[in-house]
Design an enzyme around this catalytic site. Structure first.
Site, short mmCIF file in Angstrom:
data_model
loop_
_atom_site.label_atom_id
_atom_site.label_comp_id
_atom_site.label_asym_id
_atom_site.label_seq_id
_atom_site.Cartn_x
_atom_site.Cartn_y
_atom_site.Cartn_z
N ASN A 2 0.85 -1.20 0.00
CA ASN A 2 0.00 0.00 0.00
C ASN A 2 0.88 1.24 0.00
O ASN A 2 1.97 1.26 0.56
CB ASN A 2 -0.96 0.00 1.20
CG ASN A 2 -0.39 0.71 2.41
OD1 ASN A 2 -0.43 1.94 2.49
ND2 ASN A 2 0.17 -0.05 3.35
N ASN A 26 5.23 5.86 3.40
CA ASN A 26 4.42 6.53 2.38
C ASN A 26 4.26 8.03 2.59
O ASN A 26 3.51 8.68 1.86
CB ASN A 26 3.05 5.86 2.29
CG ASN A 26 3.17 4.40 1.91
OD1 ASN A 26 3.98 4.04 1.06
ND2 ASN A 26 2.40 3.55 2.58
N THR A 27 4.92 8.58 3.62
CA THR A 27 4.98 10.02 3.82
C THR A 27 6.44 10.43 3.72
O THR A 27 7.27 9.93 4.48
CB THR A 27 4.40 10.42 5.19
OG1 THR A 27 3.00 10.11 5.22
CG2 THR A 27 4.57 11.91 5.45
N LYS A 44 5.82 3.47 17.12
CA LYS A 44 5.77 2.43 16.09
C LYS A 44 6.94 2.62 15.14
O LYS A 44 7.10 3.68 14.54
CB LYS A 44 4.45 2.49 15.31
CG LYS A 44 4.28 1.32 14.33
CD LYS A 44 2.86 1.21 13.81
CE LYS A 44 2.68 -0.04 12.95
NZ LYS A 44 1.28 -0.23 12.53
N ASN A 70 6.18 -1.70 11.43
CA ASN A 70 5.37 -1.22 10.32
C ASN A 70 5.69 -2.06 9.07
O ASN A 70 6.30 -3.12 9.16
CB ASN A 70 5.66 0.26 10.07
CG ASN A 70 4.46 1.04 9.58
OD1 ASN A 70 3.75 0.60 8.68
ND2 ASN A 70 4.23 2.21 10.15
#
Length: 346
Positions: A112, A182-183, A222, A251
């Site tokens: 994702n 994803n950031t 996390k 993660n």
């Protein structure tokens, strides 16, 4: 109730992954409101005291499945010992362009690159407040916070502090997500100096909020699976020095060795599911070696069976979380994992 998910899964997998998600979650909520989820067998009680919180059983839902907290009650009906929702950011953001979720069934995996798509922290809090799960205090609720995509990395702490202040009154614990791939530049916050600065500010805010609300809410960090032994030790040292209450390992991964040559295997984003299992276990074991019993580890990554959950526990995890395994196995995985950790047959 018989396990019907294997019959439903081919229909869902025939759809785009995100499309299937947006079909399944409202359907689950509708079933819960009709009382149909009451037919699902729930795990036997197996309470665990972790971070000063009593968890009804040690199997939780990882963040990411319910980013806005819109489905808390429906997810709780699946028998989880705790629910974690988010990641939420101060302001609403659309995330990355679609398509941005890809299944890799050969590897029991998902890629994702959603990019913290969510409706913003104010809407998030309203959803939490309206849930029966929160109103009746029926379980453990983790709230996962992050930063907006367009917030410069040097100002990331402002976003985390804003979210922490907003969600603190409603959380059983708060997770600080510095590990999504994803950031842009987010994982930079796992570096020694950046992490020290962020944890210093968060810990100061946590103490002030505990005084304000007369209630201590644990802070959990996390982290990513793509860190070496030295980074594991650096992070463990920072967690202990700052008095952080727990750590979630891990993660998604940016590695692709396990899915090379597969359809969608080279898509950008975080890879979850079976391929991250060994990577996360290595980080869990490294953290356990460095931390001892100083603070608890929540193990997540690639749990596809009860036996996998037991491996996470044996590596040093006090609690475990699932996400991709739920997509591939369905609710029966919650029961399997809980039974394995309790040491009883399902």
């Amino acid at each position: 109730m018989p396990d019907i998910y294997p019959l439903v899964r081919p229909l869902l997998f025939a759809l785009d992954a995100e499309q299937a998600h947006h079909l399944t979650m409202p359907a689950l909520r509708h079933a819960q409101r009709l009382g149909l989820t009451g037919l699902i067998r729930r795990p036997a009680a197996d309470p665990r005291d972790v971070m000063g919180i009593r968890f009804p059983n040690p199997v939780g839902l990882a963040a990411g499945l319910d980013k806005d907290g819109a489905y808390i009650d429906a997810l709780a009906a699946l028998g989880f010992g705790f629910i974690e929702i988010g990641t939420v950011t101060p302001r609403a953001q659309a995330g990355n362009p679609r398509p941005r979720m890809f299944r890799l069934p050969q590897a029991n995996a998902i890629i994702n690159r959603l990019g913290f798509n969510n409706g913003g922290v104010d809407a998030f809090v309203r959803n939490v407040q309206s849930s029966r799960f929160y109103q009746e205090r029926t379980g453990v609720l983790g709230l996962n916070i992050g930063k907006n995509l367009d917030t410069p990395i040097e100002r990331a702490a402002e976003d985390y502090l804003h979210c922490l202040r907003k969600v603190y009154p409603y959380a059983s614990y708060v997770t600080v997500n510095v590990s999504s791939p994803n950031t842009k530049n987010l994982r930079q916050l796992q570096g020694a100096s950046e992490l020290d600065d962020l944890l210093t500010q968060l810990k100061t805010a946590q103490r002030a909020l505990a005084d304000q609300h007369q209630r201590y809410v644990p802070l959990v960090l996390k982290i990513a699976p793509d860190i070496d032994d030295e980074q594991i030790k650096t992070i463990a040292d920072a967690l202990m020095r700052h008095g952080i209450d727990g750590v979630i390992a891990t993660n998604t991964t940016i590695t692709r060795d396990a899915v090379t040559g597969m359809t969608h295997g080279e898509e950008a984003g975080g890879l979850s599911g079976e391929p991250v299992f060994a990577l996360s276990n290595r980080v869990i074991a490294g953290l356990k070696s460095a931390l001892g019993d100083a603070l608890p580890i929540i193990g997540v990554g690639g749990i596809m069976s009860g036996a996998d959950a037991k491996v996470k526990s044996d590596a040093g995890a006090s609690l475990v979380q699932i996400y991709s395994g739920l997509i591939y196995r369905g609710p029966v995985l919650v029961q399997e994992a809980a039974a394995a950790l309790k040491g009883v047959p399902i």
